[in-house]
Scaffold this motif. Structure first.
Motif, PDB file in Angstrom:
ATOM      1  N   GLU A  15       0.836  -1.192   0.000  1.00 45.39           N
ATOM      2  CA  GLU A  15       0.000   0.000   0.000  1.00 45.39           C
ATOM      3  C   GLU A  15       0.870   1.241   0.000  1.00 45.39           C
ATOM      4  O   GLU A  15       2.096   1.149  -0.021  1.00 45.39           O
ATOM      5  CB  GLU A  15      -0.949  -0.010   1.191  1.00 45.39           C
ATOM      6  N   VAL A  16       0.236   2.410   0.020  1.00 42.62           N
ATOM      7  CA  VAL A  16       0.945   3.685  -0.049  1.00 42.62           C
ATOM      8  C   VAL A  16       1.811   3.864   1.195  1.00 42.62           C
ATOM      9  O   VAL A  16       1.367   3.624   2.318  1.00 42.62           O
ATOM     10  CB  VAL A  16      -0.055   4.854  -0.180  1.00 42.62           C
ATOM     11  N   LEU A  17       3.055   4.288   0.981  1.00 44.71           N
ATOM     12  CA  LEU A  17       3.972   4.626   2.071  1.00 44.71           C
ATOM     13  C   LEU A  17       4.247   6.128   2.033  1.00 44.71           C
ATOM     14  O   LEU A  17       4.148   6.751   0.976  1.00 44.71           O
ATOM     15  CB  LEU A  17       5.284   3.854   1.928  1.00 44.71           C
ATOM     16  N   PHE A  18       4.582   6.699   3.168  1.00 45.10           N
ATOM     17  CA  PHE A  18       4.836   8.127   3.257  1.00 45.10           C
ATOM     18  C   PHE A  18       6.278   8.372   3.649  1.00 45.10           C
ATOM     19  O   PHE A  18       6.876   7.602   4.391  1.00 45.10           O
ATOM     20  CB  PHE A  18       3.909   8.777   4.291  1.00 45.10           C
ATOM     21  N   GLY A  19       6.822   9.465   3.130  1.00 43.16           N
ATOM     22  CA  GLY A  19       8.197   9.820   3.441  1.00 43.16           C
ATOM     23  C   GLY A  19       8.429  11.285   3.143  1.00 43.16           C
ATOM     24  O   GLY A  19       7.494  12.088   3.125  1.00 43.16           O
ATOM     25  N   HIS A  20       9.681  11.630   2.885  1.00 42.25           N
ATOM     26  CA  HIS A  20      10.062  13.024   2.634  1.00 42.25           C
ATOM     27  C   HIS A  20      10.907  13.127   1.375  1.00 42.25           C
ATOM     28  O   HIS A  20      11.723  12.251   1.095  1.00 42.25           O
ATOM     29  CB  HIS A  20      10.882  13.591   3.799  1.00 42.25           C
ATOM     30  N   ASN A  21      10.689  14.217   0.626  1.00 43.71           N
ATOM     31  CA  ASN A  21      11.661  14.656  -0.361  1.00 43.71           C
ATOM     32  C   ASN A  21      12.662  15.505   0.405  1.00 43.71           C
ATOM     33  O   ASN A  21      12.259  16.418   1.142  1.00 43.71           O
ATOM     34  CB  ASN A  21      11.017  15.523  -1.444  1.00 43.71           C
ATOM     35  N   VAL A  22      13.929  15.234   0.254  1.00 41.65           N
ATOM     36  CA  VAL A  22      14.949  15.993   0.976  1.00 41.65           C
ATOM     37  C   VAL A  22      15.774  16.757  -0.042  1.00 41.65           C
ATOM     38  O   VAL A  22      16.404  16.173  -0.925  1.00 41.65           O
ATOM     39  CB  VAL A  22      15.855  15.077   1.823  1.00 41.65           C
ATOM     40  N   SER A  23      15.760  18.087   0.064  1.00 38.87           N
ATOM     41  CA  SER A  23      16.499  18.930  -0.870  1.00 38.87           C
ATOM     42  C   SER A  23      17.968  19.017  -0.462  1.00 38.87           C
ATOM     43  O   SER A  23      18.387  18.491   0.575  1.00 38.87           O
ATOM     44  CB  SER A  23      15.885  20.327  -0.904  1.00 38.87           C
ATOM     45  N   HIS A  24      18.744  19.713  -1.297  1.00 37.61           N
ATOM     46  CA  HIS A  24      20.166  19.886  -1.002  1.00 37.61           C
ATOM     47  C   HIS A  24      20.368  20.667   0.290  1.00 37.61           C
ATOM     48  O   HIS A  24      21.319  20.425   1.030  1.00 37.61           O
ATOM     49  CB  HIS A  24      20.849  20.601  -2.182  1.00 37.61           C
ATOM     50  N   SER A  25      19.449  21.593   0.581  1.00 36.06           N
ATOM     51  CA  SER A  25      19.560  22.382   1.815  1.00 36.06           C
ATOM     52  C   SER A  25      18.928  21.649   3.001  1.00 36.06           C
ATOM     53  O   SER A  25      18.776  22.226   4.066  1.00 36.06           O
ATOM     54  CB  SER A  25      18.888  23.738   1.634  1.00 36.06           C
ATOM     55  N   ASN A  26      18.538  20.393   2.802  1.00 45.67           N
ATOM     56  CA  ASN A  26      17.998  19.510   3.837  1.00 45.67           C
ATOM     57  C   ASN A  26      16.595  19.915   4.290  1.00 45.67           C
ATOM     58  O   ASN A  26      16.188  19.589   5.394  1.00 45.67           O
ATOM     59  CB  ASN A  26      18.949  19.413   5.036  1.00 45.67           C
TER      60      ASN A  26
END
Length: 103
Positions: free
Chosen positions: A11-22
């Motif tokens: 099923e759908v999992l959740f997380g984060h997009n992490v940019s270069h500046s964190n």
């Protein structure tokens, strides 16, 4: 309709997009679900399900949905797949007892 695999239960999992500046922004990881019709030879009918592509490859590798469900462990299957497995086993056991003996 939920985004959930009929066979594996992915099923759908959740997380984060992490940019270069964190900096972190929300992201959804969705499973690759496909709507397919699979032939159940034990039941003698087609079954239309939404399954992940990984589960579809596993089914094709094992030679069909009947043999895949029979050979897989109950702990790896979703609740719906367990119910379907019980129906297949019930039909197969009744057809074996009705088979005429050749002796």
């Amino acid at each position: 309709m939920s985004r959930r695999c009929f066979i594996s239960g992915k099923e759908v999992l959740f997380g984060h997009n992490v940019s270069h500046s964190n900096r972190k922004t929300q992201k959804k990881f969705r499973p690759n679900l496909q709507k397919v019709s699979l032939m159940s030879f034990a039941l003698g009918c087609k079954v239309q399900v939404r399954i992940s592509t990984a589960a579809l490859r596993s089914i094709e590798h094992n030679g069909g949905i009947d043999s895949y469900l029979i050979s897989s462990r109950n702990s790896t299957l979703s609740k719906e797949a367990l119910d379907f497995k019980k129906r297949i086993l019930k039909v197969m056991s009744s057809s074996n007892s009705e088979a005429p003996s050749l002796i």
